[in-house]
Scaffold this motif. Structure first.
Motif, PDB file in Angstrom:
ATOM      1  N   VAL A 451       0.834  -1.197   0.000  1.00  0.00           N
ATOM      2  CA  VAL A 451       0.000   0.000   0.000  1.00  0.00           C
ATOM      3  C   VAL A 451       0.871   1.250   0.000  1.00  0.00           C
ATOM      4  O   VAL A 451       0.597   2.228  -0.707  1.00  0.00           O
ATOM      5  CB  VAL A 451      -0.952   0.000   1.213  1.00  0.00           C
ATOM      6  CG1 VAL A 451      -1.685   1.338   1.326  1.00  0.00           C
ATOM      7  CG2 VAL A 451      -1.962  -1.131   1.095  1.00  0.00           C
ATOM      8  N   ALA A 452       1.944   1.232   0.788  1.00  0.00           N
ATOM      9  CA  ALA A 452       2.847   2.380   0.829  1.00  0.00           C
ATOM     10  C   ALA A 452       3.449   2.646  -0.545  1.00  0.00           C
ATOM     11  O   ALA A 452       3.569   3.808  -0.970  1.00  0.00           O
ATOM     12  CB  ALA A 452       3.953   2.137   1.859  1.00  0.00           C
ATOM     13  N   THR A 453       3.814   1.607  -1.236  1.00  0.00           N
ATOM     14  CA  THR A 453       4.376   1.756  -2.581  1.00  0.00           C
ATOM     15  C   THR A 453       3.360   2.326  -3.549  1.00  0.00           C
ATOM     16  O   THR A 453       3.659   3.221  -4.342  1.00  0.00           O
ATOM     17  CB  THR A 453       4.893   0.400  -3.086  1.00  0.00           C
ATOM     18  OG1 THR A 453       5.948  -0.046  -2.234  1.00  0.00           O
ATOM     19  CG2 THR A 453       5.407   0.498  -4.507  1.00  0.00           C
ATOM     20  N   LEU A 454       2.126   1.822  -3.476  1.00  0.00           N
ATOM     21  CA  LEU A 454       1.095   2.302  -4.393  1.00  0.00           C
ATOM     22  C   LEU A 454       0.757   3.765  -4.143  1.00  0.00           C
ATOM     23  O   LEU A 454       0.602   4.545  -5.088  1.00  0.00           O
ATOM     24  CB  LEU A 454      -0.156   1.445  -4.256  1.00  0.00           C
ATOM     25  CG  LEU A 454      -0.022  -0.007  -4.719  1.00  0.00           C
ATOM     26  CD1 LEU A 454      -1.335  -0.741  -4.520  1.00  0.00           C
ATOM     27  CD2 LEU A 454       0.415  -0.072  -6.174  1.00  0.00           C
ATOM     28  N   LEU A 455       0.644   4.160  -2.894  1.00  0.00           N
ATOM     29  CA  LEU A 455       0.340   5.563  -2.601  1.00  0.00           C
ATOM     30  C   LEU A 455       1.485   6.462  -3.045  1.00  0.00           C
ATOM     31  O   LEU A 455       1.269   7.582  -3.540  1.00  0.00           O
ATOM     32  CB  LEU A 455       0.063   5.737  -1.108  1.00  0.00           C
ATOM     33  CG  LEU A 455      -1.259   5.142  -0.607  1.00  0.00           C
ATOM     34  CD1 LEU A 455      -1.379   5.306   0.899  1.00  0.00           C
ATOM     35  CD2 LEU A 455      -2.446   5.800  -1.295  1.00  0.00           C
ATOM     36  N   ALA A 456       2.706   5.980  -2.878  1.00  0.00           N
ATOM     37  CA  ALA A 456       3.857   6.762  -3.332  1.00  0.00           C
ATOM     38  C   ALA A 456       3.832   6.906  -4.850  1.00  0.00           C
ATOM     39  O   ALA A 456       4.033   8.008  -5.389  1.00  0.00           O
ATOM     40  CB  ALA A 456       5.153   6.094  -2.874  1.00  0.00           C
ATOM     41  N   LEU A 457       3.563   5.806  -5.543  1.00  0.00           N
ATOM     42  CA  LEU A 457       3.506   5.858  -7.001  1.00  0.00           C
ATOM     43  C   LEU A 457       2.403   6.792  -7.486  1.00  0.00           C
ATOM     44  O   LEU A 457       2.578   7.548  -8.437  1.00  0.00           O
ATOM     45  CB  LEU A 457       3.292   4.461  -7.565  1.00  0.00           C
ATOM     46  CG  LEU A 457       4.526   3.563  -7.624  1.00  0.00           C
ATOM     47  CD1 LEU A 457       4.125   2.119  -7.848  1.00  0.00           C
ATOM     48  CD2 LEU A 457       5.489   4.017  -8.709  1.00  0.00           C
ATOM     49  N   ASN A 458       1.266   6.740  -6.812  1.00  0.00           N
ATOM     50  CA  ASN A 458       0.150   7.594  -7.207  1.00  0.00           C
ATOM     51  C   ASN A 458       0.475   9.075  -7.039  1.00  0.00           C
ATOM     52  O   ASN A 458      -0.140   9.929  -7.691  1.00  0.00           O
ATOM     53  CB  ASN A 458      -1.094   7.248  -6.386  1.00  0.00           C
ATOM     54  CG  ASN A 458      -1.703   5.915  -6.796  1.00  0.00           C
ATOM     55  OD1 ASN A 458      -1.410   5.396  -7.860  1.00  0.00           O
ATOM     56  ND2 ASN A 458      -2.543   5.366  -5.937  1.00  0.00           N
ATOM     57  N   ALA A 459       1.430   9.370  -6.153  1.00  0.00           N
ATOM     58  CA  ALA A 459       1.771  10.770  -5.880  1.00  0.00           C
ATOM     59  C   ALA A 459       2.813  11.327  -6.834  1.00  0.00           C
ATOM     60  O   ALA A 459       2.998  12.546  -6.905  1.00  0.00           O
ATOM     61  CB  ALA A 459       2.275  10.895  -4.444  1.00  0.00           C
ATOM     62  N   VAL A 460       3.507  10.471  -7.570  1.00  0.00           N
ATOM     63  CA  VAL A 460       4.624  10.924  -8.396  1.00  0.00           C
ATOM     64  C   VAL A 460       4.187  11.976  -9.408  1.00  0.00           C
ATOM     65  O   VAL A 460       4.821  13.033  -9.561  1.00  0.00           O
ATOM     66  CB  VAL A 460       5.282   9.724  -9.114  1.00  0.00           C
ATOM     67  CG1 VAL A 460       6.270  10.205 -10.172  1.00  0.00           C
ATOM     68  CG2 VAL A 460       5.997   8.837  -8.103  1.00  0.00           C
ATOM     69  N   SER A 461       3.103  11.719 -10.106  1.00  0.00           N
ATOM     70  CA  SER A 461       2.665  12.638 -11.152  1.00  0.00           C
ATOM     71  C   SER A 461       2.305  14.013 -10.598  1.00  0.00           C
ATOM     72  O   SER A 461       2.718  15.039 -11.144  1.00  0.00           O
ATOM     73  CB  SER A 461       1.469  12.033 -11.886  1.00  0.00           C
ATOM     74  OG  SER A 461       0.999  12.909 -12.890  1.00  0.00           O
ATOM     75  N   SER A 462       1.527  14.057  -9.516  1.00  0.00           N
ATOM     76  CA  SER A 462       1.122  15.354  -8.954  1.00  0.00           C
ATOM     77  C   SER A 462       2.314  16.100  -8.386  1.00  0.00           C
ATOM     78  O   SER A 462       2.385  17.334  -8.468  1.00  0.00           O
ATOM     79  CB  SER A 462       0.057  15.147  -7.883  1.00  0.00           C
ATOM     80  OG  SER A 462       0.551  14.342  -6.820  1.00  0.00           O
ATOM     81  N   LEU A 463       3.259  15.375  -7.823  1.00  0.00           N
ATOM     82  CA  LEU A 463       4.469  16.021  -7.312  1.00  0.00           C
ATOM     83  C   LEU A 463       5.275  16.630  -8.456  1.00  0.00           C
ATOM     84  O   LEU A 463       5.812  17.737  -8.341  1.00  0.00           O
ATOM     85  CB  LEU A 463       5.323  15.002  -6.547  1.00  0.00           C
ATOM     86  CG  LEU A 463       4.780  14.555  -5.186  1.00  0.00           C
ATOM     87  CD1 LEU A 463       5.564  13.354  -4.665  1.00  0.00           C
ATOM     88  CD2 LEU A 463       4.844  15.703  -4.174  1.00  0.00           C
TER      89      LEU A 463
END
Length: 838
Positions: A451-463
């Motif tokens: 879950v931590a990996t998925l949330l991090a991946l989901n944030a890459v684009s917005s960051l």
């Protein structure tokens, strides 16, 4: 005929001894033998051809089914039918040219036997021929009335004390009539083999189940059970229930000439798995979702289990006996062992008839819904802590009433487990192979890390978007912008983040090391944690800029650095209480995933203590060169079986497990892909939607397999990522109508272009690499969860080589002409419980 040459057991199993000349008293046209039966006359046929099984140094079990020529190939023989006789002829003369035909055997016979053909056993014949010569190839043929069966061939095992330079065999499993194609069987028929091991799921008991409604080759028509029972209500899927139902399935499956060819050419050593009775079976219990007794317990079906046992016994060429006087469902024993000279001892187990209930029963009530768990939570995706607790309670309960603690947590059952231990310890051969139905390999997943990996991946684009905007306001300085966005992500106010970013840049410009930069950030108002991620981001972006990257590429560096340098660790530490979980708006949906899971508790992961007991036995007694050959899970796996997977570092390797994909059954990946589709973001742990543009065809929509990486496959390159989807893409293009002659060239061209696609080469590649970095199941050395095929084993005193042969997918409604798509080799060297993949 001398009674020592011909014995009758229960009027069905017959035995005779081979001689150097024809047994004229038991066959030919000279009248009835001592069984008092006249030979059949007129026109007959053998709709399921012939088969041989259980090759030993001096014996073989031979099988056929004969019916009058006008009879339906799969209809039940009328029980009022008269018992008659047919002939069996066996020769050691080379009749290889006659394989696949009903040409008359040539050469001197070593057996010519008259055998009873009885309606009560659906006109099947099971005959054991003894007195054979070790390591010798024989040919055989049955004759009924005016007609001969196809010619069959088998090879006896080497003598127990023989030095054997090499053995070669295939092991296979999971051949659903109603799914995909059986082209792999043609490839197996062309192999040079000593025998075939079948690990079960020879038939599937259901007809019209959801997983059986996809593409299938046209030569496999729809199955129609004579008496089938609806799984739910009065429509939809049915399951086999009566003896006629199970007999029908074996008869129908065995009408396929490709399966016939395998049985005609090679002796089988077979056991069952679950679908010969019912899905994920234990003892006589069925586990279909929603099918429970009024008190919530699993539905036990002793009569149905006995019907399944009898049909398997009648139609599989196995040298076992069924005890008709035994009124329980445990009226047959199929676990047994074979010796092939000094080279190999093969131990075949039964992992269904004696196993205890799944540790967490399917009927257990889910407190969140008030309804039975069913498969998910009991057999699949089981929380590991819950499993460990319940298993310990069950074992403690057994001990308190004087039973072996494993009695309530066993796959093998107490007598078979002791037999297995004794066989392993007494084996004198170099290699000890275990015909094992369900995988011994731990297949776990750390939900927190996932879950931590998925949330991090989901944030890459917005960051990345945020840093682009910030950089524009900061005069194009991406390093400072990255530091500022990092600080804000870590909780700093915008004004403080700006001050901290400038302070960090100023310190760096004056030659300050990272600790000095962090101190400057703290002095400007950042916390230590905020300063740390800001400094790390500043440094990575500055290095990337020096390397020539700019614009969007630098923004992407920022996104990756912050996501995996700060967001992922924060979620790992705080789990459901993470601020990023809250910000996702999916806290309730994600909460259940913050734990460790066992992916499949129908296999040995669901009987962990018994697995540890078996491994302790091997380890304590220094038993080496033990390799399991395994089926069931519809995937290729290779890895080590450790003494305790829960120990620090995953324990010590003791043996190796080599798992083969099914012949045709839908893949493990496809099942989890469909199940995970309703899980939202979590579903990307299994599959990633991939739209592939193909000139002249349009868009081909694929589901890219990420399950392999979540489970532990090594991080890919972009080229390896593209190659992974070759077989699925080939099948999708074939479904679009691309001729097979053009498929391979088209696939290669599309894959080449795919590597230049940003979504594929950046987003998907990053996702696969991050999932691989989760580090789940490091003992798995090879994974291919989206495959069909079989495994070819070559065994010598020095090594075991297993070739995992993956099959191509359907071409239109036919099996592909080019059957084998790729071959992956697993090598086990004698003396070492390890496996090398090439």
């Amino acid at each position: 005929m001398d009674r020592r040459q011909f014995l009758k057991f229960g009027s069905f199993i017959t035995v005779s001894a081979a001689t150097g000349a024809a047994l004229t008293a038991c066959g030919g046209s000279d009248g009835a033998a001592d069984n008092g039966l006249a030979l059949a006359s007129g026109a007959w046929k053998f709709p399921q051809s012939v088969a041989s099984g259980d090759p030993r140094a001096d014996s073989i079990l031979l099988w056929t089914r004969a019916v009058p020529a006008a009879s339906d190939n799969v209809a039940a023989v009328p029980s009022s039918g008269a018992t008659t006789a047919l002939r069996l002829i066996v020769t050691a003369s080379d009749n290889g040219a006659a394989l696949g035909s009903n040409a008359a055997l040539s050469g001197a016979t070593v057996a010519d036997v008259r055998l009873p053909l009885q309606a009560q056993y659906d006109n099947t014949i099971r005959h054991k021929l003894t007195g054979l010569t070790a390591a010798t190839t024989y040919y055989y043929q049955f004759i009924a009335g005016d007609n001969r069966s196809n010619v069959g061939r088998f090879k006896t095992a080497p003598a127990a004390d023989a030095d054997v330079a090499q053995l070669q065999f295939v092991y296979m499993t999971c051949q659903d009539w109603s799914v995909n194609h059986w082209g792999a069987m043609s490839a197996i028929a062309a192999e040079n083999l000593d025998f075939i091991v079948h690990l079960g799921d020879y038939i599937y008991e259901t007809v019209g189940e959801d997983f059986q409604l996809g593409a299938v080759e046209s030569r496999h028509d729809a199955l129609v059970l004579p008496d089938g029972v609806f799984k739910n209500g009065s429509a939809g899927a049915k399951y086999a229930n009566s003896l006629n139902d199970y007999r029908y399935l074996y008869k129908k499956y065995r009408t396929d000439t490709r399966l016939q060819a395998l049985h005609e050419r090679f002796a089988f050593i077979a056991v069952w798995d679950d679908h010969e009775f019912t899905d994920d079976a234990w003892q006589d219990a069925q586990t279909y979702d929603g099918s429970f007794n009024a008190d919530g317990s699993d539905l036990h079906q002793s009569a149905r289990r006995r019907n399944a046992n009898q049909a398997w016994f009648e139609f599989m060429p196995a040298d076992v006996t069924l005890d008709a006087a035994n009124t329980t469902f445990q009226n047959i024993k199929i676990y047994r062992d074979f010796q092939f000279g000094k080279l190999m001892q093969l131990v075949m187990t039964d992992e269904r008839l004696y196993r205890s209930d799944h540790v967490i029963p399917e009927s257990s009530v889910n407190p969140a819904t008030g309804k039975p768990l069913g498969r998910i939570g009991s057999r699949y995706l089981v929380p590991q802590d819950l499993f460990n607790s319940v298993e310990a309670q069950k074992m403690a309960g057994a001990k308190t009433i004087g039973l072996d603690p494993l009695t309530t947590a066993t796959i093998l059952g107490n007598p078979q487990r002791q037999w297995w231990m004794d066989k392993m310890q007494s084996a004198t051969a170099t290699w000890k192979l275990w015909g094992n139905e369900v995988s011994l390999l731990r297949m776990g997943m750390n939900g927190v890390d996932a879950v931590a990996t998925l949330l991090a991946l989901n944030a890459v684009s917005s960051l990345a978007t945020s840093v682009g905007t910030t950089a524009a306001a900061a005069g194009g300085n991406f390093a400072v912008a990255g530091a500022m966005v990092a600080a804000v992500t870590a909780g700093a106010a915008a004004t403080v983040a700006q001050a901290g970013g400038v302070a960090i840049a100023t310190s760096a410009a004056s030659g300050g090391a990272q600790d000095a930069q962090a101190a400057a950030g703290v002095k400007a108002g950042l916390t230590a944690a905020q300063a740390s991620i800001a400094v790390a981001t500043f440094g990575k972006v500055a290095a990337a800029a020096s390397a020539g990257q700019s614009g969007a590429a630098l923004a992407a560096v920022v996104g990756q650095t912050i996501a995996f340098g700060y967001i992922k660790p924060e979620v790992q530490e705080n789990k459901a209480n993470s601020k990023f979980v809250a910000a996702s708006g999916k806290k309730e949906a994600l909460a259940a995933f913050f734990t460790k899971f066992l992916l499949n508790c129908d296999q040995w992961d669901g009987y962990n203590s018994e697995r540890k007991a078996l491994m302790a036995h091997l380890k304590t007694n220094n038993l080496k060169n033990v390799v399991a050959i395994t089926g069931d899970i519809h995937a290729f796996f290779a890895g080590t079986v450790n003494d305790d997977f829960d120990a620090t570092g995953g324990g010590t390797p003791v043996m190796v497990d080599l798992v083969s994909a099914g012949i045709s059954s839908d893949s493990f990946f496809s099942y989890l892909r469909d199940a995970s589709a309703a899980l939202g973001d979590i579903g990307v742990l299994v599959a990633y939607p991939l739209a592939v543009p193909v000139p002249g065809i349009g868009t081909v929509n694929l589901s890219f397999n990420l399950l392999d990486y979540t489970m532990g496959k090594a991080a890919p390159t972009v080229a390896a990522l593209a190659e992974q989807t070759r077989v699925q893409l080939r099948g999708a293009l074939a479904a679009k109508g691309v001729p097979e002659a053009q498929l391979d060239a088209t696939v290669s061209a599309v894959l080449s272009g795919l590597q230049a696609n940003a979504d594929f080469s950046t987003n998907l590649l990053s996702l696969a690499q991050q999932l691989s970095a989760l580090g789940n199941n490091p003992w798995l050395k090879h994974l291919n969860t989206d495959a069909q095929g079989y495994t070819l084993v070559t065994l010598t005193p020095g090594k075991l080589t297993a070739q995992f042969k993956q099959a191509n997918k359907l071409v239109g409604t036919s099996a592909p002409a080019a059957t084998i798509a790729r071959t992956t080799t697993a090598t086990v060297t004698a003396g070492s419980p390890s496996v090398i993949i090439s």
